[in-house]
Design a protein around this motif. Structure first.
Motif, PDB file in Angstrom:
ATOM      1  N   SER B 285       0.753  -1.401  -0.055  1.00  0.00           N
ATOM      2  CA  SER B 285      -0.049   0.275  -0.101  1.00  0.00           C
ATOM      3  C   SER B 285       1.004   1.071  -0.120  1.00  0.00           C
ATOM      4  CB  SER B 285      -0.873   0.021   1.227  1.00  0.00           C
ATOM      5  OG  SER B 285      -1.751   1.237   1.214  1.00  0.00           O
ATOM      6  N   ASP B 286       0.581   2.146  -0.776  1.00  0.00           N
ATOM      7  CA  ASP B 286       1.515   3.296  -1.144  1.00  0.00           C
ATOM      8  C   ASP B 286       0.651   4.730  -1.289  1.00  0.00           C
ATOM      9  OD1 ASP B 286       3.328   5.027  -1.707  1.00  0.00           O
ATOM     10  OD2 ASP B 286       4.429   4.019  -3.184  1.00  0.00           O
ATOM     11  N   ARG B 296      -2.572   0.344  -4.352  1.00  0.00           N
ATOM     12  CA  ARG B 296      -2.744  -0.698  -3.414  1.00  0.00           C
ATOM     13  C   ARG B 296      -2.361  -1.921  -4.234  1.00  0.00           C
ATOM     14  NH1 ARG B 296      -2.743   3.065  -1.042  1.00  0.00           N
ATOM     15  NH2 ARG B 296      -4.541   3.908   0.152  1.00  0.00           N
ATOM     16  N   ARG B 297      -1.553  -2.991  -4.047  1.00  0.00           N
ATOM     17  CA  ARG B 297      -1.271  -3.828  -4.925  1.00  0.00           C
ATOM     18  C   ARG B 297      -1.126  -5.279  -4.104  1.00  0.00           C
ATOM     19  NH1 ARG B 297       4.910  -2.938  -6.935  1.00  0.00           N
ATOM     20  NH2 ARG B 297       3.484  -1.103  -7.978  1.00  0.00           N
ATOM     21  N   TYR B 298      -1.641  -6.434  -4.741  1.00  0.00           N
ATOM     22  CA  TYR B 298      -1.856  -7.592  -4.070  1.00  0.00           C
ATOM     23  C   TYR B 298      -1.233  -8.856  -5.125  1.00  0.00           C
ATOM     24  CZ  TYR B 298      -5.197  -5.055  -1.319  1.00  0.00           C
ATOM     25  OH  TYR B 298      -5.547  -4.549  -0.490  1.00  0.00           O
ATOM     26  N   ASN B 299      -0.398  -9.719  -4.530  1.00  0.00           N
ATOM     27  CA  ASN B 299       0.307 -10.541  -5.421  1.00  0.00           C
ATOM     28  C   ASN B 299       0.324 -11.974  -4.800  1.00  0.00           C
ATOM     29  OD1 ASN B 299       2.978 -12.047  -6.375  1.00  0.00           O
ATOM     30  ND2 ASN B 299       2.468 -10.735  -7.809  1.00  0.00           N
ATOM     31  N   GLN B 323      -3.718  -5.059  -8.901  1.00  0.00           N
ATOM     32  CA  GLN B 323      -3.364  -3.555  -8.367  1.00  0.00           C
ATOM     33  C   GLN B 323      -4.617  -2.379  -8.998  1.00  0.00           C
ATOM     34  OE1 GLN B 323       0.611  -1.963  -8.883  1.00  0.00           O
ATOM     35  NE2 GLN B 323      -0.098  -0.826 -10.647  1.00  0.00           N
ATOM     36  N   TYR B 324      -4.608  -1.720  -7.840  1.00  0.00           N
ATOM     37  CA  TYR B 324      -5.706  -0.456  -8.084  1.00  0.00           C
ATOM     38  C   TYR B 324      -4.870   0.764  -7.615  1.00  0.00           C
ATOM     39  CZ  TYR B 324      -9.975   2.245  -7.308  1.00  0.00           C
ATOM     40  OH  TYR B 324     -10.743   3.228  -7.304  1.00  0.00           O
ATOM     41  N   ARG B 325      -4.989   1.778  -8.796  1.00  0.00           N
ATOM     42  CA  ARG B 325      -4.138   2.896  -8.445  1.00  0.00           C
ATOM     43  C   ARG B 325      -4.621   4.081  -9.271  1.00  0.00           C
ATOM     44  NH1 ARG B 325      -1.106   4.337 -13.200  1.00  0.00           N
ATOM     45  NH2 ARG B 325      -1.109   2.686 -14.619  1.00  0.00           N
ATOM     46  N   ALA B 326      -4.109   5.133  -8.689  1.00  0.00           N
ATOM     47  CA  ALA B 326      -4.330   6.663  -9.305  1.00  0.00           C
ATOM     48  C   ALA B 326      -3.645   6.523 -10.621  1.00  0.00           C
ATOM     49  CB  ALA B 326      -4.272   7.693  -8.492  1.00  0.00           C
ATOM     50  N   THR B 348      -8.707   6.580 -12.439  1.00  0.00           N
ATOM     51  CA  THR B 348      -7.824   5.252 -11.524  1.00  0.00           C
ATOM     52  C   THR B 348      -7.810   4.268 -12.650  1.00  0.00           C
ATOM     53  OG1 THR B 348     -10.066   4.350 -10.863  1.00  0.00           O
ATOM     54  CG2 THR B 348      -8.960   5.941  -9.617  1.00  0.00           C
ATOM     55  N   VAL B 349      -6.587   3.366 -12.497  1.00  0.00           N
ATOM     56  CA  VAL B 349      -6.411   2.011 -13.326  1.00  0.00           C
ATOM     57  C   VAL B 349      -6.518   0.996 -12.223  1.00  0.00           C
ATOM     58  CG1 VAL B 349      -4.793   1.183 -14.868  1.00  0.00           C
ATOM     59  CG2 VAL B 349      -4.880   3.502 -14.768  1.00  0.00           C
ATOM     60  N   ASN B 350      -7.429  -0.111 -12.897  1.00  0.00           N
ATOM     61  CA  ASN B 350      -7.658  -1.408 -12.309  1.00  0.00           C
ATOM     62  C   ASN B 350      -6.969  -2.419 -13.190  1.00  0.00           C
ATOM     63  OD1 ASN B 350      -8.967  -2.185  -9.664  1.00  0.00           O
ATOM     64  ND2 ASN B 350     -10.359  -0.782 -10.370  1.00  0.00           N
ATOM     65  N   SER B 351      -6.061  -3.032 -12.644  1.00  0.00           N
ATOM     66  CA  SER B 351      -5.382  -4.152 -13.539  1.00  0.00           C
ATOM     67  C   SER B 351      -5.316  -5.400 -12.704  1.00  0.00           C
ATOM     68  CB  SER B 351      -3.875  -3.696 -13.776  1.00  0.00           C
ATOM     69  OG  SER B 351      -3.204  -3.193 -12.971  1.00  0.00           O
ATOM     70  N   LEU B 352      -5.356  -6.471 -13.630  1.00  0.00           N
ATOM     71  CA  LEU B 352      -5.225  -7.848 -13.054  1.00  0.00           C
ATOM     72  C   LEU B 352      -4.428  -8.636 -14.101  1.00  0.00           C
ATOM     73  CD1 LEU B 352      -7.916 -10.064 -11.552  1.00  0.00           C
ATOM     74  CD2 LEU B 352      -6.534 -10.999 -13.383  1.00  0.00           C
TER      75      LEU B 352
END
Lengths: 169, 726
Positions: B285-286, B296-299, B323-326, B348-352
């Motif tokens: 989390s940054d 916010r990032r999860y792996n 990842q979910y980020r501005a 915002t950008v949502n990526s999987l």
């Protein structure tokens, strides 16, 4: 010897890094150019100088109609212009101006006068940078980032106009 | 049918063979200290492991006829040990320190395990320790320490091969455990999706590598090798928290609050009979040091390796990243450098990203083995505006297969050959719905003329097709020679060709809402880029304590794809094969180890002369000078380190794109000077299975841009705790 050299190398490099300041907005110079406008000869009636601005055209030759030029100034924002200078027009005086533009080469820099009520039509060029009695072609200037180019000076004689780039209706 | 029966009988025979076990400890010959992370392999089998933090390893079910144990570790000379007679063997193996990375085992150069000193090209290796001590949370942060590598934010340049184009195409190939990991739509690298806590080492091959790796390996190859399972149940954990310093200037201040970052990692690794299991979860989390730049990032990572026999293994790996980020693209202006441009706010950008791979490896004889790889990589991302208004979205699938054989023909020839295939499918509002496919065949021979002299020659033929756009065939040869003058002193020569097919993103991107005044339109007539790289390099120990490396390189690039503005008034951009370029330069490194290897200092310098062939203008987004000094010092339970990086001011940028975007004051840039420092206390010797680390990145608080319109992170102080529970 080798160990001392190695330590010296790393310390020198680190110190060289410390000397640099990096980006600093306090030392930032907005790119642009500045200079003077000298009015010679008679001044037209005040109601025929509705506006007076410096414009910088990044191409040459300039458009053949005022409408094209105005479109590129107002709608497409390709041609930057200074703030209005009309309030400072006095006979035989010299005023200073300054304008900020994006860094590139400008091939035609001129002072333009709005002489009528129609802001889309009633413009004419009253001075061109580089145009003198002995030199007809406009002089280009190249603006680079972080630099305010100085001494881009004009002389305006409202009754002895330079060649107009477009057809005046 | 007979073949299958014979195979089963053969397997049964193998399984019934008598076996032995080996347990041991790997230590340094200098001070008997344990060497963690050393690779231990039984030669000509799939059996292998790594030493733990105490240098211990264990291998079981070794066929009695396999008696050669190969031990390698970065920084030490590779050693082969002949096993004695007996069911269970206990060994203490001493490795001799090597000043330089000539003795570690690498796999990327020739698609097989071999010593670094045997390969004919320049390569750098980052081991797991270099990730741990620097508290690396994203792979690109680690690669910034590799000589000759620089970044334009998230885009990698190896010896200035790449330049910059946002979000489309990479001129460097990324592999994870030897399989490609490029997104199907844009073929870009998402470094943050790599599970850094599972990395065993990273190999960086410099120069064209398409003879073995196909499209994308135009300027180099980055191969990420993940850890194998531990022999006994082991839990790894790490927690860290960091804080950004406040902005250097009042104009840049956008909040009175401090901004924090924190992360957690938990991993488990063990062998259960023939099955090795490694899995991990981590979270980051940054808050971000800029307004509107949080993430916010999860792996999640899983690796299962099942030994069907000592000669066959099957490995399944899976990596899930969300990842979910501005979406901070560039600053508002230089006076507001930590705020985004107005039109980027609330985006915002949502990526999987999800990749699965399966690898089957089989040592058929002492002389021949093969492996089969299959990979699926899914990318799914979308950009949303205010109130979740969908702006851009893409779902892509990339499938890659590779069947490769390695055949030791005789004492002089080792043949590597294979076939590969790929299929891409994209559904996106900005790219449209498209498919592409390709196939390749390759062969390479390593010829050992003598113990000191060897040559490598290879060729690969690729077929690539994107439906509705292009069909292309590329043939990529390579040749290399290596001559060992004396121990540690080697001269290398290599020539190779690389290519990169345009991505679906470059071919079909069509935008009207990029947050920019300019729109991007499709570019259907693109040709593949290609390059030739020539290199002469060498390694030589000046004294017992100093090693010097030198590489002279020359690359010719053809048909480089660059964005092109073709109408000022309408501000349209597409991609075209514009640039014919030439890059020349040299790279030199000097490595010293003093005070009995307690103090290590590496210095690197890279000079690049990169010009367009037609105009002789310096290439855009390339630095002329790159230099770094890395130092580390260990005393008792404390280790410290200081790293310094210098990158000269980018000389040429794309002014037209800056003006069109527009990136206000986008030309602001300076030399880059970054100092990172660390101090780590290892509490294991006090009976506490934990390490405590303090990292200070950008310790000088130096303000610079790595990418136009983006101020790099300020000073960041991070405290981390990590431990291992067995």
């Amino acid at each position: 010897m080798v160990q001392k050299f190695s330590l010296l190398l790393i310390v020198s490099l680190l110190l060289s890094g410390c000397d640099e300041e990096g980006l600093n907005p306090n030392e930032f110079q907005e790119p642009g150019f500045s200079g003077t406008i000298t009015f010679v000869g008679s001044i037209p009636p005040r109601d025929s100088i509705d506006d007076l601005r410096v414009v910088a055209v990044p191409y040459y030759p300039v458009d053949t109609t005022v409408a094209d030029l105005i479109d590129k100034i107002l709608n497409k924002q390709i041609i930057p212009f200074s703030g209005s200078l009309s309030d400072q027009v006095e006979p035989n005086t010299t005023i200073r101006y300054e304008m900020f533009v994006k860094p590139q080469t400008y091939y035609y820099i001129a002072v333009a006068q709005l002489y009528g009520a129609n802001i889309f039509q009633d413009w004419r060029v009253v001075s061109i940078y580089g145009h003198t009695p002995t030199h007809n072609d406009p002089l280009p200037i190249t603006i680079i980032d972080g630099e305010l180019k100085e001494n881009i000076n004009f002389t305006v004689d409202f009754y002895n106009l330079p060649p107009q780039p477009f057809k005046v209706p | 049918m007979k073949l299958i029966v014979a195979h089963i009988v053969f397997l049964a025979f193998l399984v019934s063979q008598e076996r032995m076990s080996v347990h041991g400890k790997i230590v340094s010959s200098e001070d008997e200290s344990a060497i963690a992370g050393a690779s231990v392999l039984i030669v000509s089998t799939t059996l292998g492991t790594s030493s733990d933090a105490e240098g211990r390893f264990s291998l079981r079910k070794i066929p009695l006829e396999r008696r050669q144990l190969q031990i390698s570790a970065v920084g030490y000379k590779t050693q082969v040990v002949e096993l004695g007679v007996g069911d269970v063997q206990e060994l203490v193996i001493q490795l001799h320190p090597s000043l330089i990375q000539t003795q570690g085992v690498v796999v990327t150069a020739n698609k097989r395990a071999q010593s670094l000193e045997e390969i004919p090209v320049s390569m750098s290796v980052l081991d797991a320790k270099s990730f741990e001590v620097r508290n690396i949370v994203s792979l690109d942060d680690a690669l910034r320490y590799v000589p000759g590598v620089n970044f334009q934010q998230s885009q990698i340049n190896i010896r200035v091969s790449s330049g910059y184009s946002r979000g489309v195409g990479s001129r460097v190939a990324l592999l994870m455990d030897g399989v490609p990991l490029l997104a199907g739509d844009t073929k870009e690298i998402t470094f943050e999706s790599i599970p850094v806590f599972q990395i065993d080492r990273v190999e960086v091959l410099k120069g064209a590598g398409s003879t073995l790796y196909g499209s994308g390996a135009l300027g180099g190859v980055v191969n990420v090798l993940t850890k194998d399972a531990e022999e006994t149940p082991t839990i790894f954990w790490r927690v860290y928290s960091g804080m950004y310093s406040k902005p250097s200037f009042d104009q840049w201040k956008w909040t009175d609050a401090y901004r924090f970052t924190n992360g957690q990692f938990l991993g488990f690794s063990s062998r259960f009979e023939n099955l090795g299991v490694a899995f991990s979860l981590n979270r980051l989390s940054d808050d971000g040091y800029r307004d509107g730049d949080w993430l916010r990032r999860y792996n999640g990572f899983l690796k299962l390796k099942y030994d069907l026999s000592p000669y066959q293994s099957i490995t399944y790996s899976s990596n899930l990243f969300t990842q979910y980020r501005a979406d901070f693209l560039w600053w508002k202006n230089f006076q507001n450098a930590l705020r985004p441009a107005d039109r980027q706010r609330d985006i915002t950008v949502n990526s999987l990203r999800f990749n699965n791979s399966i690898v089957y490896k089989h040592f058929v004889t002492d002389e021949f083995y093969y492996d089969m790889k299959a990979v699926h990589f899914r990318g799914n991302w979308h950009r949303d505006g205010l109130n979740d208004t969908r702006l851009d979205a893409s779902i892509s699938d990339a499938f890659v297969t590779d069947v490769q054989g390695n055949w030791t023909l005789d004492e002089k020839n080792i043949l590597t050959f294979g076939i590969a295939g790929n299929y891409d499918r994209v559904r996106a509002n900005i790219f449209g719905s498209h498919e592409g496919r390709g196939g390749a065949i390759y062969v390479q021979d390593e010829y050992r003329l003598s113990d000191d002299l060897s040559a490598t020659a290879g060729i690969r033929h690729d077929y690539q097709e994107v439906f509705g756009s292009f069909t292309e065939q590329q043939t990529n040869p390579k040749f290399g020679m290596r001559y060992t003058i004396a121990e540690g002193s080697t001269v290398r020569l290599s020539v190779g060709r690389g290519f990169r097919s345009p991505s679906i993103g470059e071919l079909f991107t069509s935008t009207s809402n990029t947050g920019s005044a300019a729109i991007v339109v499709p570019s259907l007539n693109l040709n593949p880029e290609h390059s030739w790289t020539y290199e002469v390099s060498g390694t030589h120990p000046l004294t017992e304590h100093i090693q010097i490396d030198l590489a002279l390189f020359h690359s010719d690039f053809y048909d480089l794809i660059e964005p092109h503005v073709f109408s000022d008034s309408l501000a349209k951009i597409n991609f075209r094969n514009i640039t014919q370029a030439q890059v020349r330069g040299f790279e030199t490194s000097i490595r010293t180890a003093i005070f009995d290897h307690a103090l290590l200092i590496d210095g690197h310098y890279n000079y690049n002369w990169a010009v367009e062939r037609n105009t002789n203008a310096f290439l855009r987004f390339r630095p002329r000078h790159i230099a770094s000094v890395n130092s580390s010092f260990e005393y008792l339970f404390i280790s410290t380190g200081v790293d310094y990086r210098f990158i000269s001011r980018i000389e040429q940028i794309d002014g037209q794109l800056i003006d069109l975007a527009p990136i206000v004051n986008g030309r602001q840039r300076v030399d880059i000077h970054v100092v990172d420092a660390r101090v780590i206390a290892n509490l294991v010797e006090w009976g506490i299975p934990m390490r405590v680390a303090l990292n200070v990145n950008n310790a000088l608080g130096y303000n610079y841009t790595e990418l136009i319109g983006n101020v790099a992170p300020p000073r960041q102080i991070t405290v981390s705790l990590e431990g291992i529970v067995r």
